[in-house]
Motif scaffolding. Structure first.
Motif, PDB file in Angstrom:
ATOM      1  N   LEU A  48      37.289  59.925  21.180  1.00 23.49           N
ATOM      2  CA  LEU A  48      36.716  59.577  19.875  1.00 23.49           C
ATOM      3  C   LEU A  48      37.369  58.278  19.394  1.00 23.49           C
ATOM      4  CD1 LEU A  48      36.273  62.108  16.986  1.00 23.49           C
ATOM      5  CD2 LEU A  48      37.325  59.904  16.505  1.00 23.49           C
ATOM      6  N   LEU A  49      36.592  57.456  18.676  1.00 20.59           N
ATOM      7  CA  LEU A  49      37.127  56.191  18.166  1.00 20.59           C
ATOM      8  C   LEU A  49      36.926  56.123  16.657  1.00 20.59           C
ATOM      9  CD1 LEU A  49      38.264  53.290  18.781  1.00 20.59           C
ATOM     10  CD2 LEU A  49      35.881  52.545  18.936  1.00 20.59           C
ATOM     11  N   LEU A  50      37.997  55.765  15.952  1.00 18.99           N
ATOM     12  CA  LEU A  50      37.890  55.550  14.504  1.00 18.99           C
ATOM     13  C   LEU A  50      38.142  54.077  14.196  1.00 18.99           C
ATOM     14  CD1 LEU A  50      37.782  56.289  11.487  1.00 18.99           C
ATOM     15  CD2 LEU A  50      40.190  56.983  11.649  1.00 18.99           C
ATOM     16  N   ILE A  51      37.152  53.434  13.585  1.00 23.53           N
ATOM     17  CA  ILE A  51      37.315  52.053  13.117  1.00 23.53           C
ATOM     18  C   ILE A  51      37.971  52.142  11.748  1.00 23.53           C
ATOM     19  CG2 ILE A  51      36.151  49.880  12.627  1.00 23.53           C
ATOM     20  CD1 ILE A  51      33.746  50.868  14.204  1.00 23.53           C
ATOM     21  N   ALA A  52      39.289  51.935  11.711  1.00 20.37           N
ATOM     22  CA  ALA A  52      40.023  52.139  10.455  1.00 20.37           C
ATOM     23  C   ALA A  52      40.123  50.833   9.675  1.00 20.37           C
ATOM     24  CB  ALA A  52      41.409  52.687  10.765  1.00 20.37           C
ATOM     25  N   CYS A  53      39.025  50.116   9.621  1.00 21.24           N
ATOM     26  CA  CYS A  53      38.975  48.786   9.001  1.00 21.24           C
ATOM     27  C   CYS A  53      37.635  48.674   8.302  1.00 21.24           C
ATOM     28  CB  CYS A  53      39.101  47.733  10.110  1.00 21.24           C
ATOM     29  SG  CYS A  53      38.766  46.037   9.585  1.00 21.24           S
ATOM     30  N   GLY A  54      37.653  48.421   7.000  1.00 20.99           N
ATOM     31  CA  GLY A  54      36.402  48.327   6.255  1.00 20.99           C
ATOM     32  C   GLY A  54      35.500  47.240   6.811  1.00 20.99           C
ATOM     33  N   THR A  55      36.083  46.077   7.073  1.00 25.39           N
ATOM     34  CA  THR A  55      35.296  44.932   7.533  1.00 25.39           C
ATOM     35  C   THR A  55      34.652  45.204   8.891  1.00 25.39           C
ATOM     36  OG1 THR A  55      36.812  43.476   6.348  1.00 25.39           O
ATOM     37  CG2 THR A  55      35.394  42.469   7.996  1.00 25.39           C
ATOM     38  N   ALA A  56      35.419  45.746   9.835  1.00 24.14           N
ATOM     39  CA  ALA A  56      34.857  46.030  11.159  1.00 24.14           C
ATOM     40  C   ALA A  56      33.863  47.183  11.091  1.00 24.14           C
ATOM     41  CB  ALA A  56      35.977  46.339  12.156  1.00 24.14           C
ATOM     42  N   SER A  57      34.071  48.135  10.170  1.00 22.78           N
ATOM     43  CA  SER A  57      33.100  49.222  10.002  1.00 22.78           C
ATOM     44  C   SER A  57      31.761  48.652   9.538  1.00 22.78           C
ATOM     45  CB  SER A  57      33.570  50.228   8.945  1.00 22.78           C
ATOM     46  OG  SER A  57      34.762  50.851   9.331  1.00 22.78           O
ATOM     47  N   TYR A  58      31.838  47.714   8.604  1.00 23.99           N
ATOM     48  CA  TYR A  58      30.610  47.071   8.133  1.00 23.99           C
ATOM     49  C   TYR A  58      29.910  46.334   9.270  1.00 23.99           C
ATOM     50  CZ  TYR A  58      28.935  42.307   7.395  1.00 23.99           C
ATOM     51  OH  TYR A  58      28.298  41.111   7.553  1.00 23.99           O
ATOM     52  N   ALA A  59      30.683  45.542  10.017  1.00 24.88           N
ATOM     53  CA  ALA A  59      30.053  44.602  10.952  1.00 24.88           C
ATOM     54  C   ALA A  59      29.689  45.239  12.283  1.00 24.88           C
ATOM     55  CB  ALA A  59      30.988  43.412  11.192  1.00 24.88           C
ATOM     56  N   ALA A  60      30.478  46.230  12.732  1.00 20.00           N
ATOM     57  CA  ALA A  60      30.372  46.623  14.138  1.00 20.00           C
ATOM     58  C   ALA A  60      30.159  48.110  14.392  1.00 20.00           C
ATOM     59  CB  ALA A  60      31.630  46.156  14.875  1.00 20.00           C
ATOM     60  N   LEU A  61      30.042  48.938  13.351  1.00 13.73           N
ATOM     61  CA  LEU A  61      29.893  50.380  13.611  1.00 13.73           C
ATOM     62  C   LEU A  61      28.648  50.669  14.451  1.00 13.73           C
ATOM     63  CD1 LEU A  61      30.846  53.307  13.182  1.00 13.73           C
ATOM     64  CD2 LEU A  61      29.455  53.380  11.110  1.00 13.73           C
ATOM     65  N   ASP A  62      27.509  50.111  14.053  1.00 13.02           N
ATOM     66  CA  ASP A  62      26.262  50.353  14.786  1.00 13.02           C
ATOM     67  C   ASP A  62      26.392  49.919  16.241  1.00 13.02           C
ATOM     68  OD1 ASP A  62      25.320  51.144  12.385  1.00 13.02           O
ATOM     69  OD2 ASP A  62      23.936  49.465  12.084  1.00 13.02           O
ATOM     70  N   THR A  63      26.918  48.713  16.426  1.00 15.35           N
ATOM     71  CA  THR A  63      27.065  48.162  17.774  1.00 15.35           C
ATOM     72  C   THR A  63      27.925  49.070  18.638  1.00 15.35           C
ATOM     73  OG1 THR A  63      26.946  45.955  16.819  1.00 15.35           O
ATOM     74  CG2 THR A  63      27.839  46.114  19.057  1.00 15.35           C
ATOM     75  N   LEU A  64      29.056  49.506  18.112  1.00 13.46           N
ATOM     76  CA  LEU A  64      29.971  50.309  18.925  1.00 13.46           C
ATOM     77  C   LEU A  64      29.412  51.709  19.167  1.00 13.46           C
ATOM     78  CD1 LEU A  64      33.496  49.182  17.644  1.00 13.46           C
ATOM     79  CD2 LEU A  64      32.185  48.360  19.607  1.00 13.46           C
ATOM     80  N   ILE A  88      31.543  43.251   1.474  1.00 13.53           N
ATOM     81  CA  ILE A  88      30.692  43.239   0.280  1.00 13.53           C
ATOM     82  C   ILE A  88      29.361  42.553   0.580  1.00 13.53           C
ATOM     83  CG2 ILE A  88      30.478  42.337  -2.087  1.00 13.53           C
ATOM     84  CD1 ILE A  88      32.362  44.804  -1.791  1.00 13.53           C
ATOM     85  N   SER A  89      29.414  41.473   1.361  1.00 18.28           N
ATOM     86  CA  SER A  89      28.169  40.755   1.669  1.00 18.28           C
ATOM     87  C   SER A  89      27.192  41.646   2.434  1.00 18.28           C
ATOM     88  CB  SER A  89      28.463  39.489   2.479  1.00 18.28           C
ATOM     89  OG  SER A  89      28.760  39.842   3.821  1.00 18.28           O
ATOM     90  N   GLY A  90      27.699  42.634   3.155  1.00 20.91           N
ATOM     91  CA  GLY A  90      26.824  43.533   3.910  1.00 20.91           C
ATOM     92  C   GLY A  90      26.316  44.717   3.110  1.00 20.91           C
ATOM     93  N   HIS A  91      26.841  44.928   1.899  1.00 18.74           N
ATOM     94  CA  HIS A  91      26.411  46.026   1.010  1.00 18.74           C
ATOM     95  C   HIS A  91      26.411  47.386   1.683  1.00 18.74           C
ATOM     96  CE1 HIS A  91      25.245  42.956  -1.808  1.00 18.74           C
ATOM     97  NE2 HIS A  91      24.443  42.414  -0.918  1.00 18.74           N
ATOM     98  N   VAL A  92      27.294  47.611   2.662  1.00 17.43           N
ATOM     99  CA  VAL A  92      27.250  48.880   3.402  1.00 17.43           C
ATOM    100  C   VAL A  92      27.627  50.074   2.540  1.00 17.43           C
ATOM    101  CG1 VAL A  92      27.470  48.152   5.793  1.00 17.43           C
ATOM    102  CG2 VAL A  92      29.524  48.298   4.371  1.00 17.43           C
ATOM    103  N   PHE A  93      28.646  49.914   1.701  1.00 17.00           N
ATOM    104  CA  PHE A  93      29.023  51.032   0.830  1.00 17.00           C
ATOM    105  C   PHE A  93      27.907  51.294  -0.184  1.00 17.00           C
ATOM    106  CE2 PHE A  93      33.304  50.044   2.373  1.00 17.00           C
ATOM    107  CZ  PHE A  93      33.859  51.302   2.516  1.00 17.00           C
ATOM    108  N   GLY A  94      27.377  50.214  -0.748  1.00 19.96           N
ATOM    109  CA  GLY A  94      26.295  50.361  -1.730  1.00 19.96           C
ATOM    110  C   GLY A  94      25.111  51.125  -1.147  1.00 19.96           C
ATOM    111  N   LYS A  95      24.704  50.762   0.069  1.00 21.24           N
ATOM    112  CA  LYS A  95      23.561  51.417   0.710  1.00 21.24           C
ATOM    113  C   LYS A  95      23.870  52.884   0.974  1.00 21.24           C
ATOM    114  CE  LYS A  95      22.116  47.192   3.046  1.00 21.24           C
ATOM    115  NZ  LYS A  95      22.379  46.474   4.298  1.00 21.24           N
TER     116      LYS A  95
END
Lengths: 273, 273
Positions: A70-86, A123-130
């Motif tokens: 299992l992998l946890l992306i423990a970074c807000g920025t990388a979670s926004y940018a790369a969660l889907d990809t990974l 913030i620019s990705g609005h991931v939390f907002g969505k």
């Protein structure tokens, strides 16, 4: 009961992800956990999405050399940018820090007004907002980029009395306070170190650590699952960084709230792609 | 008169080196100049020496793919960490930003008290201090690390009225003022953007831009030498970055004090080693 002895991988742009690591290790004492902090390329939050995805991919490739479950992306920025990809590219479950914190915020808020503090990229990705809107369409979300929080924390400046901390928290949080927000998501895993300073600016608001909530989600998903490690196993922790091992050793305790509990090694992260 | 049409290479951790590029381009209108800003890995000044050397080597390798006649390290931190290494490894002249600024400081000071402002990495290496002492053993040198100057400048915060700028310049410069310093070397190429704020803290002190002084040294070494380009040649400028081209385009003018005068392209810097 599980018998899966494979490790859990955790990564962050630097040292901030240790706020998630701490929670994860406490909740899952039987699991082996490998942490990677990309200290040679921190910060991620002011870089372009393309660059963040590239770095996150390398981080994940390196950790996957440990035969993870299992992998946890423990970074807000990388979670926004790369969660889907990974999630798409890796054959194991991949978690980010957005969902757990958003669920918790929706549970906690009474006024229905939630703020998200994060890096400019997140913030620019609005991931939390969505995510918040999907969970609860009625919630009002205020997203606030805090570009200087990571640099000041990385420089050891997070004490509420520090004038730089006071001015920046006031600057970033005045609109949050004025909006009547009662729940604040710390959407970057560095920010829990600023909790006291943030609380002073918005008294009474509940602060949610996105790293800690993600760790709880991961722990809940493993417990009673076939993926769990045997209860007899004494979980080992290993740490890897892309810059100075010594500097990481010196600072890790501040984030973990206990002394470092595993070896730290340097890794040439650019070799992984 | 020279007939050497090879280009000059210039690199920095990010966008700060443009303060040297501007001077170089003004002094050498007939030279082709290729600039690389490592915006995907900025800042360098809080990283370990090993990491800075590794990055500087990659930066130099990339620029050398342009068949250079000369390389200028327009970054205080990389000059400290990697000048010797690059001079040893490359077959062309390599300049850093330490010597020119130090010579100028020794010329200018009346009180014999000189301050050096730079990143933590540069200050830890005492390179400016050693160079000043070699040039003039009687000079008293005060070296001051300013760890948050690069992050605030990179975030566009350098206006003297900005409270963050006021507090940090006062914090870093109060000991410099109290020491009776009359000459201040800006030992990081980002710092000239803070000139006005710094001057307000230490009125009357002469500020020396290490990037601009290095450019003058390079120009003097080329003029009337066989390495110079033909006087009939109209010098071209090209820019490369390791993060967003768009962001660099938006910010470059601020450092150059004129609109960007050449193409900007992205480069995968990790491929060069």
């Amino acid at each position: 009961m599980g018998e899966d002895r494979r490790a859990i991988g955790v990564f962050d742009s630097g040292i901030g992800g240790l706020t998630a690591m701490r929670e994860l290790a406490a909740l899952l004492p039987h699991e082996d956990i490998v942490y990677f902090g990309d200290t040679g390329r921190v910060p991620y939050g002011t870089r372009s999405r393309e660059t963040i995805v590239k770095y996150a991919r390398q981080d994940a490739r390196f950790l996957c050399s440990f035969h993870l479950k299992l992998l946890l992306i423990a970074c807000g920025t990388a979670s926004y940018a790369a969660l889907d990809t990974l999630q798409e590219e890796l054959p194991i479950p991949v978690y980010g820090v957005v969902e757990g914190a958003s669920r918790r915020a929706v549970e906690l808020t009474r006024t229905g007004r939630v703020a998200v503090l994060a890096t400019p990229a997140t913030i620019s990705g609005h991931v939390f907002g969505k995510c918040l809107k999907n969970l609860s369409p009625d919630v009002t979300v205020m997203e606030k980029a805090c570009p200087l929080f990571v640099p000041i924390v990385e420089n050891g400046r997070f004490q509420p009395e520090d004038p730089i901390v006071r001015i920046l928290t006031e600057e970033y949080l005045a609109p949050v306070r004025e909006a009547g927000v009662d729940t604040i998501i710390l959407g970057c895993t560095h920010y829990p170190l600023l909790s006291e300073a943030i609380s002073r600016c918005v008294p009474g608001a509940a602060l949610i650590s996105s790293g800690a909530e993600a760790a709880k989600m991961v722990a809940a998903s493993l417990r009673n699952s076939a993926l769990a490690a045997p209860q007899t196993h004494d979980g080992k922790r290993r740490y890897f960084v892309s810059d100075s091992v010594e500097q990481f050793r010196q600072n890790a305790g501040m984030y973990l709230c206990h002394p470092l509990d595993g070896d730290v090694e340097w890794v040439d992260i650019e070799k992984y792609e």
